[in-house]
Design a protein around this motif. Structure first.
Motif, PDB file in Angstrom:
ATOM      1  N   SER A  59       0.853  -1.192   0.000  1.00  0.00           N
ATOM      2  CA  SER A  59       0.000   0.000   0.000  1.00  0.00           C
ATOM      3  C   SER A  59       0.880   1.230   0.000  1.00  0.00           C
ATOM      4  O   SER A  59       2.016   1.206   0.456  1.00  0.00           O
ATOM      5  CB  SER A  59      -0.943   0.007   1.209  1.00  0.00           C
ATOM      6  N   GLU A  60       0.339   2.291  -0.554  1.00  0.00           N
ATOM      7  CA  GLU A  60       1.034   3.570  -0.550  1.00  0.00           C
ATOM      8  C   GLU A  60      -0.001   4.677  -0.561  1.00  0.00           C
ATOM      9  O   GLU A  60      -1.163   4.450  -0.913  1.00  0.00           O
ATOM     10  CB  GLU A  60       1.992   3.699  -1.727  1.00  0.00           C
ATOM     11  N   GLY A  61       0.411   5.840  -0.117  1.00  0.00           N
ATOM     12  CA  GLY A  61      -0.543   6.929  -0.080  1.00  0.00           C
ATOM     13  C   GLY A  61       0.071   8.229   0.359  1.00  0.00           C
ATOM     14  O   GLY A  61       1.277   8.325   0.601  1.00  0.00           O
ATOM     15  N   THR A  62      -0.783   9.227   0.450  1.00  0.00           N
ATOM     16  CA  THR A  62      -0.381  10.541   0.930  1.00  0.00           C
ATOM     17  C   THR A  62      -1.344  10.964   2.027  1.00  0.00           C
ATOM     18  O   THR A  62      -2.507  10.555   2.052  1.00  0.00           O
ATOM     19  CB  THR A  62      -0.409  11.593  -0.191  1.00  0.00           C
ATOM     20  N   ALA A  63      -0.833  11.782   2.927  1.00  0.00           N
ATOM     21  CA  ALA A  63      -1.647  12.306   4.016  1.00  0.00           C
ATOM     22  C   ALA A  63      -1.328  13.785   4.167  1.00  0.00           C
ATOM     23  O   ALA A  63      -0.218  14.219   3.888  1.00  0.00           O
ATOM     24  CB  ALA A  63      -1.338  11.570   5.310  1.00  0.00           C
ATOM     25  N   SER A  64      -2.330  14.541   4.603  1.00  0.00           N
ATOM     26  CA  SER A  64      -2.097  15.969   4.823  1.00  0.00           C
ATOM     27  C   SER A  64      -2.889  16.442   6.033  1.00  0.00           C
ATOM     28  O   SER A  64      -3.933  15.887   6.368  1.00  0.00           O
ATOM     29  CB  SER A  64      -2.490  16.782   3.589  1.00  0.00           C
ATOM     30  N   LEU A  65      -2.346  17.449   6.672  1.00  0.00           N
ATOM     31  CA  LEU A  65      -3.002  18.103   7.800  1.00  0.00           C
ATOM     32  C   LEU A  65      -3.090  19.581   7.469  1.00  0.00           C
ATOM     33  O   LEU A  65      -2.097  20.194   7.078  1.00  0.00           O
ATOM     34  CB  LEU A  65      -2.197  17.915   9.084  1.00  0.00           C
ATOM     35  N   SER A  66      -4.280  20.154   7.611  1.00  0.00           N
ATOM     36  CA  SER A  66      -4.488  21.573   7.326  1.00  0.00           C
ATOM     37  C   SER A  66      -4.431  22.387   8.610  1.00  0.00           C
ATOM     38  O   SER A  66      -4.459  21.837   9.707  1.00  0.00           O
ATOM     39  CB  SER A  66      -5.843  21.773   6.645  1.00  0.00           C
ATOM     40  N   THR A  67      -4.382  23.699   8.455  1.00  0.00           N
ATOM     41  CA  THR A  67      -4.273  24.588   9.613  1.00  0.00           C
ATOM     42  C   THR A  67      -5.456  24.444  10.558  1.00  0.00           C
ATOM     43  O   THR A  67      -5.333  24.727  11.742  1.00  0.00           O
ATOM     44  CB  THR A  67      -4.145  26.055   9.167  1.00  0.00           C
ATOM     45  N   ASP A  68      -6.618  24.006  10.067  1.00  0.00           N
ATOM     46  CA  ASP A  68      -7.780  23.807  10.938  1.00  0.00           C
ATOM     47  C   ASP A  68      -7.762  22.436  11.610  1.00  0.00           C
ATOM     48  O   ASP A  68      -8.733  22.029  12.227  1.00  0.00           O
ATOM     49  CB  ASP A  68      -9.079  23.996  10.157  1.00  0.00           C
ATOM     50  N   ARG A  69      -6.631  21.698  11.490  1.00  0.00           N
ATOM     51  CA  ARG A  69      -6.410  20.379  12.086  1.00  0.00           C
ATOM     52  C   ARG A  69      -7.265  19.297  11.464  1.00  0.00           C
ATOM     53  O   ARG A  69      -7.424  18.221  12.015  1.00  0.00           O
ATOM     54  CB  ARG A  69      -6.563  20.427  13.610  1.00  0.00           C
ATOM     55  N   SER A  70      -7.823  19.563  10.289  1.00  0.00           N
ATOM     56  CA  SER A  70      -8.494  18.508   9.551  1.00  0.00           C
ATOM     57  C   SER A  70      -7.428  17.765   8.750  1.00  0.00           C
ATOM     58  O   SER A  70      -6.420  18.347   8.339  1.00  0.00           O
ATOM     59  CB  SER A  70      -9.579  19.066   8.632  1.00  0.00           C
ATOM     60  N   ALA A  71      -7.635  16.482   8.571  1.00  0.00           N
ATOM     61  CA  ALA A  71      -6.636  15.651   7.927  1.00  0.00           C
ATOM     62  C   ALA A  71      -7.281  14.791   6.854  1.00  0.00           C
ATOM     63  O   ALA A  71      -8.478  14.485   6.912  1.00  0.00           O
ATOM     64  CB  ALA A  71      -5.972  14.758   8.973  1.00  0.00           C
ATOM     65  N   ARG A  72      -6.462  14.406   5.873  1.00  0.00           N
ATOM     66  CA  ARG A  72      -6.957  13.584   4.770  1.00  0.00           C
ATOM     67  C   ARG A  72      -5.897  12.556   4.406  1.00  0.00           C
ATOM     68  O   ARG A  72      -4.703  12.837   4.403  1.00  0.00           O
ATOM     69  CB  ARG A  72      -7.245  14.469   3.565  1.00  0.00           C
ATOM     70  N   LEU A  73      -6.348  11.346   4.092  1.00  0.00           N
ATOM     71  CA  LEU A  73      -5.472  10.271   3.635  1.00  0.00           C
ATOM     72  C   LEU A  73      -6.025   9.711   2.339  1.00  0.00           C
ATOM     73  O   LEU A  73      -7.218   9.416   2.243  1.00  0.00           O
ATOM     74  CB  LEU A  73      -5.414   9.140   4.662  1.00  0.00           C
ATOM     75  N   ASP A  74      -5.168   9.605   1.341  1.00  0.00           N
ATOM     76  CA  ASP A  74      -5.496   8.918   0.093  1.00  0.00           C
ATOM     77  C   ASP A  74      -4.603   7.695   0.034  1.00  0.00           C
ATOM     78  O   ASP A  74      -3.381   7.805   0.085  1.00  0.00           O
ATOM     79  CB  ASP A  74      -5.253   9.831  -1.110  1.00  0.00           C
ATOM     80  N   LEU A  75      -5.232   6.511  -0.051  1.00  0.00           N
ATOM     81  CA  LEU A  75      -4.518   5.243   0.020  1.00  0.00           C
ATOM     82  C   LEU A  75      -4.835   4.391  -1.202  1.00  0.00           C
ATOM     83  O   LEU A  75      -5.985   4.328  -1.641  1.00  0.00           O
ATOM     84  CB  LEU A  75      -4.954   4.483   1.282  1.00  0.00           C
ATOM     85  N   MET A  76      -3.810   3.738  -1.729  1.00  0.00           N
ATOM     86  CA  MET A  76      -3.978   2.778  -2.813  1.00  0.00           C
ATOM     87  C   MET A  76      -3.271   1.500  -2.389  1.00  0.00           C
ATOM     88  O   MET A  76      -2.121   1.540  -1.935  1.00  0.00           O
ATOM     89  CB  MET A  76      -3.362   3.314  -4.102  1.00  0.00           C
ATOM     90  N   SER A  77      -3.979   0.358  -2.478  1.00  0.00           N
ATOM     91  CA  SER A  77      -3.350  -0.908  -2.103  1.00  0.00           C
ATOM     92  C   SER A  77      -3.672  -1.985  -3.125  1.00  0.00           C
ATOM     93  O   SER A  77      -4.639  -1.867  -3.879  1.00  0.00           O
ATOM     94  CB  SER A  77      -3.817  -1.359  -0.717  1.00  0.00           C
ATOM     95  N   ASN A  78      -2.850  -3.040  -3.116  1.00  0.00           N
ATOM     96  CA  ASN A  78      -3.078  -4.154  -4.030  1.00  0.00           C
ATOM     97  C   ASN A  78      -4.266  -5.013  -3.609  1.00  0.00           C
ATOM     98  O   ASN A  78      -4.683  -5.883  -4.355  1.00  0.00           O
ATOM     99  CB  ASN A  78      -1.819  -5.023  -4.144  1.00  0.00           C
ATOM    100  N   VAL A  79      -4.830  -4.745  -2.447  1.00  0.00           N
ATOM    101  CA  VAL A  79      -5.957  -5.531  -1.960  1.00  0.00           C
ATOM    102  C   VAL A  79      -7.267  -4.759  -2.030  1.00  0.00           C
ATOM    103  O   VAL A  79      -8.270  -5.279  -2.494  1.00  0.00           O
ATOM    104  CB  VAL A  79      -5.704  -5.991  -0.506  1.00  0.00           C
ATOM    105  N   SER A  80      -7.251  -3.510  -1.598  1.00  0.00           N
ATOM    106  CA  SER A  80      -8.508  -2.765  -1.491  1.00  0.00           C
ATOM    107  C   SER A  80      -8.700  -1.685  -2.545  1.00  0.00           C
ATOM    108  O   SER A  80      -9.746  -1.044  -2.578  1.00  0.00           O
ATOM    109  CB  SER A  80      -8.617  -2.141  -0.099  1.00  0.00           C
TER     110      SER A  80
END
Length: 173
Positions: A59-80
């Motif tokens: 699996s691999e992905g990116t994550a980010s945190l914004s100044t309002d402390r909201s966060a996001r993860l985009d994930l790609m895996s060979n299974v899901s």
């Protein structure tokens, strides 16, 4: 089908932990992302119930945190395939299937995410210093337990200690 379910849940558990720890408030930016990170995880799963042996997980992905402390993860895996998660940083442990998950700041540059399962605890530490990022994943059995448990769509999977083959992260500027 059973092997894919175990692998999907394992990937999601690790990805959520990685996602949680990529979020570290950094001062000095007025708007937009405060921090962004990229991660790659390769693992091998061996479980007794359901029976799964030497199943490679990527699996691999990116994550980010914004100044309002909201966060996001985009994930790609060979299974899901592709998955996206959104969350807020901080707070008490949150309920998760067959346990809980929590996030802690354990140093000036290190965040720790903990996933608590019935038989074990999974701890992920991410340290970001400048342009450098390191990732450490640890699985610990609880006292008196002999198998690791992970939540799956068909119930708990009973496994040997997960083999993390590769766990890398990098800071995205």
């Amino acid at each position: 089908m059973g092997a894919e379910m175990v692998q999907t849940r394992f990937i999601h558990a690790v990805a959520l932990l990685v996602f949680s720890i990529v979020m570290s408030p950094v001062s000095g930016k007025a708007a937009g992302d405060v921090i962004r990170g990229k991660f790659v995880l390769d693992a091998i799963a061996n479980c007794e119930n359901p029976p799964v042996q030497n199943f490679p997980v990527h699996s691999e992905g990116t994550a980010s945190l914004s100044t309002d402390r909201s966060a996001r993860l985009d994930l790609m895996s060979n299974v899901s395939g592709a998955v996206q998660y959104n969350a807020k940083l901080g707070g008490k442990p949150t309920e998760a299937p067959e346990g809980s998950a929590s996030l802690h700041v354990v140093g000036r540059h290190t965040l720790q995410a903990i996933r608590d399962y019935p038989n074990n605890i999974q701890v992920v530490n991410m340290t970001i210093i400048g342009h450098s990022c390191s990732l450490k994943i640890e699985n610990r059995l609880k006292p008196g337990k002999h198998q690791y448990t992970f939540h799956t769509a068909i119930g708990l999977a009973y496994c040997s200690k997960p083999q993390v083959v590769k766990a890398e992260c990098s800071v995205i500027h």
